[in-house]
Write a protein that holds these residues in place. Structure first.
Motif, PDB file in Angstrom:
ATOM      1  N   TYR A 264       0.770  -1.453  -0.111  1.00 42.25           N
ATOM      2  CA  TYR A 264       0.046   0.077   0.324  1.00 42.25           C
ATOM      3  C   TYR A 264       0.838   1.084   0.011  1.00 42.25           C
ATOM      4  O   TYR A 264       0.493   1.990  -0.596  1.00 42.25           O
ATOM      5  CB  TYR A 264      -1.434  -0.031   1.531  1.00 42.25           C
ATOM      6  CG  TYR A 264      -2.012   1.153   1.100  1.00 42.25           C
ATOM      7  CD1 TYR A 264      -2.766   1.456   0.399  1.00 42.25           C
ATOM      8  CD2 TYR A 264      -1.328   2.418   2.391  1.00 42.25           C
ATOM      9  CE1 TYR A 264      -3.842   2.441   0.126  1.00 42.25           C
ATOM     10  CE2 TYR A 264      -2.701   3.015   1.853  1.00 42.25           C
ATOM     11  CZ  TYR A 264      -3.668   3.251   1.554  1.00 42.25           C
ATOM     12  OH  TYR A 264      -4.259   4.306   1.470  1.00 42.25           O
ATOM     13  N   THR A 265       1.536   1.235   0.296  1.00 44.92           N
ATOM     14  CA  THR A 265       2.888   2.460   1.085  1.00 44.92           C
ATOM     15  C   THR A 265       3.454   2.864  -0.011  1.00 44.92           C
ATOM     16  O   THR A 265       4.442   3.237  -0.889  1.00 44.92           O
ATOM     17  CB  THR A 265       3.626   2.392   2.126  1.00 44.92           C
ATOM     18  OG1 THR A 265       3.837   1.548   2.488  1.00 44.92           O
ATOM     19  CG2 THR A 265       2.579   2.683   3.445  1.00 44.92           C
ATOM     20  N   THR A 266       3.846   1.379  -1.072  1.00 45.71           N
ATOM     21  CA  THR A 266       5.314   2.085  -1.321  1.00 45.71           C
ATOM     22  C   THR A 266       4.796   0.706  -3.059  1.00 45.71           C
ATOM     23  O   THR A 266       4.937  -0.327  -3.284  1.00 45.71           O
ATOM     24  CB  THR A 266       6.999   0.823  -1.691  1.00 45.71           C
ATOM     25  OG1 THR A 266       6.439  -0.035  -0.747  1.00 45.71           O
ATOM     26  CG2 THR A 266       7.152   2.105  -0.482  1.00 45.71           C
ATOM     27  N   PRO A 267       3.088   1.559  -3.706  1.00 45.70           N
ATOM     28  CA  PRO A 267       2.997   0.344  -4.911  1.00 45.70           C
ATOM     29  C   PRO A 267       4.103  -0.081  -6.049  1.00 45.70           C
ATOM     30  O   PRO A 267       4.601   1.176  -6.366  1.00 45.70           O
ATOM     31  CB  PRO A 267       1.521   1.195  -5.282  1.00 45.70           C
ATOM     32  CG  PRO A 267       1.836   2.369  -5.206  1.00 45.70           C
ATOM     33  CD  PRO A 267       2.339   2.441  -3.555  1.00 45.70           C
ATOM     34  N   LEU A 268       4.072  -0.792  -6.998  1.00 39.08           N
ATOM     35  CA  LEU A 268       4.650  -0.416  -7.811  1.00 39.08           C
ATOM     36  C   LEU A 268       3.840  -0.995  -9.311  1.00 39.08           C
ATOM     37  O   LEU A 268       3.368  -1.646  -9.665  1.00 39.08           O
ATOM     38  CB  LEU A 268       6.289  -2.332  -7.776  1.00 39.08           C
ATOM     39  CG  LEU A 268       6.883  -1.965  -6.857  1.00 39.08           C
ATOM     40  CD1 LEU A 268       7.472  -3.561  -7.352  1.00 39.08           C
ATOM     41  CD2 LEU A 268       8.372  -1.344  -7.642  1.00 39.08           C
ATOM     42  N   SER A 269       4.900  -0.066 -10.445  1.00 33.58           N
ATOM     43  CA  SER A 269       4.804  -0.027 -11.543  1.00 33.58           C
ATOM     44  C   SER A 269       4.833  -2.117 -12.239  1.00 33.58           C
ATOM     45  O   SER A 269       6.251  -2.269 -11.815  1.00 33.58           O
ATOM     46  CB  SER A 269       4.365   1.086 -12.413  1.00 33.58           C
ATOM     47  OG  SER A 269       5.838   0.711 -12.694  1.00 33.58           O
ATOM     48  N   ALA A 344      15.386  -1.838  -9.202  1.00 32.05           N
ATOM     49  CA  ALA A 344      14.738  -1.143  -7.771  1.00 32.05           C
ATOM     50  C   ALA A 344      13.693  -0.768  -6.906  1.00 32.05           C
ATOM     51  O   ALA A 344      13.990  -0.347  -6.216  1.00 32.05           O
ATOM     52  CB  ALA A 344      15.724   0.705  -7.826  1.00 32.05           C
ATOM     53  N   GLY A 345      12.830  -0.801  -7.352  1.00 31.39           N
ATOM     54  CA  GLY A 345      11.680  -0.265  -6.805  1.00 31.39           C
ATOM     55  C   GLY A 345      11.390  -2.419  -5.979  1.00 31.39           C
ATOM     56  O   GLY A 345      10.952  -1.766  -4.903  1.00 31.39           O
ATOM     57  N   GLU A 346      11.364  -3.086  -6.641  1.00 32.99           N
ATOM     58  CA  GLU A 346      11.188  -4.412  -6.053  1.00 32.99           C
ATOM     59  C   GLU A 346      11.820  -4.179  -4.793  1.00 32.99           C
ATOM     60  O   GLU A 346      11.072  -5.414  -4.221  1.00 32.99           O
ATOM     61  CB  GLU A 346      11.307  -5.152  -7.342  1.00 32.99           C
ATOM     62  CG  GLU A 346      10.384  -5.554  -8.245  1.00 32.99           C
ATOM     63  CD  GLU A 346      10.456  -6.714  -8.837  1.00 32.99           C
ATOM     64  OE1 GLU A 346       9.130  -6.970 -10.034  1.00 32.99           O
ATOM     65  OE2 GLU A 346      11.831  -7.046  -9.015  1.00 32.99           O
ATOM     66  N   THR A 347      13.459  -3.690  -5.065  1.00 33.90           N
ATOM     67  CA  THR A 347      14.611  -4.648  -3.936  1.00 33.90           C
ATOM     68  C   THR A 347      13.645  -3.041  -2.993  1.00 33.90           C
ATOM     69  O   THR A 347      14.375  -3.643  -1.697  1.00 33.90           O
ATOM     70  CB  THR A 347      15.665  -3.957  -3.808  1.00 33.90           C
ATOM     71  OG1 THR A 347      15.949  -4.796  -5.681  1.00 33.90           O
ATOM     72  CG2 THR A 347      16.660  -4.472  -3.241  1.00 33.90           C
ATOM     73  N   GLN A 348      13.734  -1.515  -2.950  1.00 32.44           N
ATOM     74  CA  GLN A 348      13.518  -1.338  -2.021  1.00 32.44           C
ATOM     75  C   GLN A 348      12.053  -1.686  -1.025  1.00 32.44           C
ATOM     76  O   GLN A 348      11.954  -2.045  -0.019  1.00 32.44           O
ATOM     77  CB  GLN A 348      12.699   0.005  -2.664  1.00 32.44           C
ATOM     78  CG  GLN A 348      12.167   0.768  -1.696  1.00 32.44           C
ATOM     79  CD  GLN A 348      11.562   2.343  -1.987  1.00 32.44           C
ATOM     80  OE1 GLN A 348      11.431   2.305  -3.513  1.00 32.44           O
ATOM     81  NE2 GLN A 348      11.563   3.300  -1.214  1.00 32.44           N
ATOM     82  N   GLN A 349      11.257  -2.399  -1.842  1.00 30.29           N
ATOM     83  CA  GLN A 349       9.918  -3.213  -1.186  1.00 30.29           C
ATOM     84  C   GLN A 349       9.931  -3.687  -0.621  1.00 30.29           C
ATOM     85  O   GLN A 349       9.092  -4.260   0.689  1.00 30.29           O
ATOM     86  CB  GLN A 349       8.867  -3.495  -2.151  1.00 30.29           C
ATOM     87  CG  GLN A 349       7.516  -2.938  -2.420  1.00 30.29           C
ATOM     88  CD  GLN A 349       6.487  -3.728  -3.691  1.00 30.29           C
ATOM     89  OE1 GLN A 349       6.931  -4.830  -3.508  1.00 30.29           O
ATOM     90  NE2 GLN A 349       5.237  -3.439  -4.327  1.00 30.29           N
ATOM     91  N   ALA A 354      11.426  -6.482   5.322  1.00 27.97           N
ATOM     92  CA  ALA A 354      12.648  -6.999   6.007  1.00 27.97           C
ATOM     93  C   ALA A 354      12.653  -5.582   6.975  1.00 27.97           C
ATOM     94  O   ALA A 354      12.792  -6.288   8.079  1.00 27.97           O
ATOM     95  CB  ALA A 354      13.765  -6.714   5.589  1.00 27.97           C
ATOM     96  N   ASN A 355      12.293  -4.526   7.208  1.00 30.95           N
ATOM     97  CA  ASN A 355      12.027  -4.145   8.160  1.00 30.95           C
ATOM     98  C   ASN A 355      11.104  -4.246   9.088  1.00 30.95           C
ATOM     99  O   ASN A 355      11.546  -4.341  10.488  1.00 30.95           O
ATOM    100  CB  ASN A 355      11.180  -2.579   8.188  1.00 30.95           C
ATOM    101  CG  ASN A 355      12.945  -1.457   7.366  1.00 30.95           C
ATOM    102  OD1 ASN A 355      13.840  -1.322   8.278  1.00 30.95           O
ATOM    103  ND2 ASN A 355      12.770  -0.491   6.618  1.00 30.95           N
ATOM    104  N   TYR A 356       9.959  -4.758   8.489  1.00 28.88           N
ATOM    105  CA  TYR A 356       8.847  -5.535   9.723  1.00 28.88           C
ATOM    106  C   TYR A 356       9.154  -6.385  10.667  1.00 28.88           C
ATOM    107  O   TYR A 356       8.826  -7.595  11.260  1.00 28.88           O
ATOM    108  CB  TYR A 356       7.593  -6.018   8.126  1.00 28.88           C
ATOM    109  CG  TYR A 356       6.452  -4.518   7.978  1.00 28.88           C
ATOM    110  CD1 TYR A 356       6.077  -4.177   9.427  1.00 28.88           C
ATOM    111  CD2 TYR A 356       7.404  -3.872   6.985  1.00 28.88           C
ATOM    112  CE1 TYR A 356       5.005  -2.742   8.993  1.00 28.88           C
ATOM    113  CE2 TYR A 356       6.872  -2.691   6.882  1.00 28.88           C
ATOM    114  CZ  TYR A 356       5.340  -2.506   7.863  1.00 28.88           C
ATOM    115  OH  TYR A 356       4.663  -1.559   7.293  1.00 28.88           O
TER     116      TYR A 356
END
Lengths: 478, 422
Positions: A264-269, A344-349, A354-356
């Motif tokens: 929800y917070t970082t949607p990807l195209s 990069a978008g996928e890695t960021q997601q 991982a933060n959770y």
């Protein structure tokens, strides 16, 4: 020290007499053994199949007859993703990512045919692997054995006599902890066996050792959590209920909820969306099939000047091939920049996810485990990058052959009649430039590096739990 | 005294009051409500995102076609460069069960070339997201909710015995036999309402049909009934609460994880599928060989299946577009058997999984909710079928123009069939 061992031995004896503990452990060992055997067999079969398919693809490419080089650019090639050796323990993303990519000129295709797309779907957790059994079910069995460790003594009103014998709360807790640790090491034997077999199949011994260590750490976190709750709460059944609730909240609810938050917070195209946005950039690059595309006007001037030629036919190289090289190069730059952005978008997601791990140790261990086994997102991206590098290299080799081995005049007359068509071909020996490809496991240091972040989280969990246990032990009284 | 105040009603009233005073019940009611709200809210957000995505993709694709169309000068090139969006829009109940939508492609951008090379493209979510899966209503109801029920119901009796109230209760209640069922029913109903209300509320906002919501609620109700009966029976067992709880969690593990996982392995073994790679390699060989073999062979292969175009006359000077599209279709024909086997095999696996799920209630509920929401494997294969039908409509549209050498007319492009994504 002696009393700690004494308490540990007592606890182990108690488990040996308890039907619940014995039955639970037996069921767990059966589950992990069967899962390990099935997964190892399955991954090895997959590996063989994909290596064979890769060889077939290469053989068919090499046995193609003499052809116009650009035909081979469109004929294309396939690469297959072989699972790394430790996938027998943690298949990770193997089943849900595409196994093969079709490589052709001017396009970057997606990886097709993920196993999960064709499998029978029974929902939920039906992708059992040894890793998943350790992540999710080993904690349950630890809870089952450990929940009564202190609560049981308290319920039976044995705590006061034990403490009055001069045994400190610390010794009591440490003794129980030692017993749990021994139990944890016993249930990790199947992990050792699976990983040792993987080492014989080419896995790094260090990676196997690291897997053992991180899972040990993870299960110790659960063991300590169990002891803490057991020493705080008074009723044994409440201890079990609280721990079971923690178990399914940590293992089932929180990871999936984290997925909801992250998407929800970082949607990807998706790929199609990217493809559509990059079209505008591609127009600037020019069509590598069309030598009259204004994008190549400057190139034409340069070449004519360099060779002091009047027309394209006078050039010592085939201008159509030169344009194909230049067009592919510029196009690939555009495609790569978009692909890099998508990855990069996928890695960021996935980083966000991982933060959770700070909320649930299960997420931390899944990330560490996949990284070390080499079945994580980085590995999948590496496959896509290697495939792209191979695509670019063989297409450009063919384009070079196009520029150097096929004359411009033969080339432009290729559609005139059959004889001209035959003349506008190059020797099949050129196809050998494709070389052979095997998707190898990644370098260990890279894997360790990508596991590092989540490892820190897990380590923090461990220290937090140790402090908790210390506090609980101090607070133990009848 | 109120004449309706029979001892039984009295018991019910007392039990409601008792349940309402129980902190554990309140705790789990709040948790279930939160989880249910979160699951449908995020499901709703995802569905909205997918709708927006579809709309913007269709528009962007339109725009790019309009931009490109200036270059098209004959029907052959128009068909070659014209891309079409196909998609499977999420249903109005998809917010509750997102099913396979993260794993199976639900959008394609296709054109008139051989379809087999295009239909297996996977534009899907980030795999590190897919592997965990979303926390949607179906997952909550089928996998998490039974565990919450277990936590609520496992020690109804044992706790009373432990608390020393058991015998007091037995002596003070007129029908002791009806006390435990009553407590079970009250607790179950309380959490069940917490689970269902947010879903029904979200359904109302989405305009989900009443019958769908009703069916979903009945499914969840039956599933809940199953688990509460199991909890009731097991907790009647004269054992310590620890053993009862362990047994119940064990039952959950077996029915929700071990059975489905085992069945999956067995089904995949029992119903072999042709390898996807074979489909693609075979298709590519046929398409590419066409350049090397005499055109007549390709055309004969094509005309056998499409005798309609038998009197087609190639126009010699230009590049022969009809032949080009004919060999694309022959490529599809060549892989027809493999591709159908791949499709039917997947359906077969799914059908068997449906039967097996009869002994794995969690799988059964999740699959049922997915099929209500049109997000299961069958729905995804159905979408694939619709793409195939659509692609054949494209062929029907272009073939007359190509094979009869109709003059190119831009305005006819408006009549190109459009994909109906529902």
């Amino acid at each position: 020290m002696k009393e700690i061992v004494y308490i540990a031995v007592g606890e182990l004896r108690y488990w040996l007499r308890s039907h619940l503990a014995l039955g639970g452990s037996l069921v767990f060992l059966m589950l992990i053994s069967i899962t390990s055997i099935l997964t190892t067999g399955h991954i090895n079969a997959e590996n063989n199949a994909r290596v064979q398919q890769q060889k077939n693809a290469e053989d068919t490419f090499l046995t193609q007859p003499d052809r116009h080089p650009h035909r081979m650019v469109h004929y294309g090639h396939y690469v297959f993703r072989s699972p790394p050796p430790l996938a027998t323990f943690d298949p990770g993303l193997d089943a849900i990512t595409g196994q093969s990519i079709f490589l052709e000129g001017h396009r970057q295709n997606t990886a097709m045919f993920a196993e999960s797309g064709a499998s029978a779907d029974l929902g939920g957790l039906s992708w059992l692997s040894p890793a998943l059994v350790y992540q999710i079910f080993a904690p349950l069995i630890i809870i089952l054995l450990g929940h009564g460790a202190i609560a049981r003594e308290r319920e039976a009103a044995l705590l006061t006599p034990i403490l009055s014998l001069g045994v400190s709360g610390y010794s009591l807790v440490l003794g129980k902890a030692l017993a749990l640790l021994i139990f944890i090491i016993i249930i990790m034997i199947p992990l050792m066996v699976t990983c040792t077999i993987a080492v014989f199949k080419g896995a790094d011994p260090i990676a196997a050792g690291l897997l053992f260590c991180v899972y040990l750490l993870y299960l110790i976190v659960w063991g300590i959590m169990t002891l803490c709750v057991s020493s705080i709460l008074h009723k044994r059944s409440t201890v079990l209920a609280v721990l079971s609730s923690c178990w399914f909240i940590f293992n089932l609810a929180l990871p999936s909820l984290a997925v909801n938050f992250v998407t929800y917070t970082t949607p990807l195209s998706g790929k199609i969306e990217t493809d559509l946005t990059l079209l505008a950039d591609l127009h600037k690059v020019g069509d590598g099939h069309n030598i009259n595309d204004p994008a190549f006007g400057q190139l034409r001037e340069q070449l004519l000047k360099k060779y002091n030629a009047q027309s394209l036919a006078d050039l010592p190289v085939n201008f159509r091939g030169i344009v194909a090289i230049e067009g592919e190069r510029k196009l690939t730059n555009v495609l790569n920049s978009y692909a890099a952005r998508r990855m990069a978008g996928e890695t960021q997601q996935s980083q966000q996810l991982a933060n959770y791990g700070w909320l649930t140790p299960t997420l931390a261990i899944t990330f560490i485990s996949r990284s070390i086994a080499g079945t994580d997102l980085a590995n999948y991206h590496r496959f896509q990058k290697e495939a792209e590098a191979l695509r670019f290299s063989f297409v450009q080799k063919l384009n070079h052959a196009h520029a150097e081995q096929l004359s411009y005049s033969d080339d432009i007359q290729r559609n005139k009649d059959e004889a001209s068509g035959l003349k506008a071909r190059i020797n099949a020996s050129n196809w050998k430039s494709l070389g052979s490809y095997h998707f190898k496991k990644s370098i260990l240091s890279d894997r360790v590096k990508s596991a590092f972040y989540s490892f820190n989280i897990l380590l923090t969990w461990f220290f937090e739990m140790c402090i908790m246990l210390f506090l609980c032990a101090r607070g133990i009284n009848s | 005294m109120n004449p309706l105040e029979t001892p039984f009603i009295k018991t019910i009233r007392r039990e409601i009051a008792f349940t309402a005073r129980d902190h554990t019940v309140w705790f789990w009611m709040i948790i279930v409500t939160c989880l249910s709200v979160l699951s449908v809210a995020f499901g709703q957000a995802e569905i909205k995102h997918q709708h927006v995505q579809i709309q913007s993709l269709v528009q962007a694709n339109e725009a790019s076609n309009t931009l490109e169309s200036s270059k098209w000068n004959d029907w052959g090139s128009a068909a070659f460069y014209h891309y079409h969006m196909t998609y499977d829009a999420p249903s109005d109940f998809a917010f509750a069960a997102l099913g396979q939508r993260d794993n199976q492609p639900w959008k394609h951008r296709i054109r008139m070339l051989a379809l087999e090379g295009q239909i297996y493209e996977r534009d899907v979510s980030n795999p590190s997201i897919t592997i965990i899966g979303r926390f949607d209503f179906s997952f909550l109801a089928a996998f998490v909710f039974p565990l919450i029920l277990i936590m609520l119901l496992y020690d109804l009796r044992a706790s009373e015995i432990k608390a020393g109230r058991y015998h007091l209760l037995v002596s003070s209640v007129s029908h002791i036999a009806s006390l435990w069922p009553l407590r079970t029913i009250l607790r179950t109903t309380a959490v069940l309402l917490c689970l269902l209300v947010p879903m029904i509320f979200a359904g109302a906002i989405n305009g989900t049909s009443l019958s769908t919501l009703l069916q979903a609620s009945i499914m969840v109700l039956l599933f809940t009934l199953f688990w509460s009966v199991v909890c009731y029976i097991v907790s009647a067992w004269r054992q310590s609460s620890a053993i009862i709880l362990t047994t119940l969690v064990g039952l959950w593990v077996v029915t929700a994880v071990v059975l489905p996982a085992g069945a999956k392995v067995a089904i995949d073994k029992a119903v072999p599928l042709p390898s996807g790679a074979d489909i693609l390699l075979h298709q590519r060989e046929t398409v590419n060989d066409a350049w090397d073999i005499p055109k007549e062979i390709t055309m004969n292969n094509f005309l056998q299946r499409h005798p309609k175009w038998a009197n087609y006359q190639p126009k010699p000077p230009s590049f022969d577009w009809p032949w080009y599209y004919a060999f694309q279709q022959v490529g599809d024909q060549a892989t027809e058997n493999l591709s159908t086997a791949y499709r039917n095999g997947r359906l077969q696996r799914d059908r068997i999984a449906g039967w097996v799920s009869l002994i794995a209630p969690s799988s059964l509920l999740e699959r049922s909710l997915q099929s209500l929401a049109n997000t299961g494997t069958a729905a995804s294969i159905d979408y694939e079928d619709r793409v195939r039908i659509y692609h054949s409509k494209l062929r029907e549209f272009y073939y007359p123009k190509l094979f009869r050498h109709e003059p190119y007319d831009k305005t006819h492009l408006n009549k190109v069939p459009r994909f109906n994504g529902r």
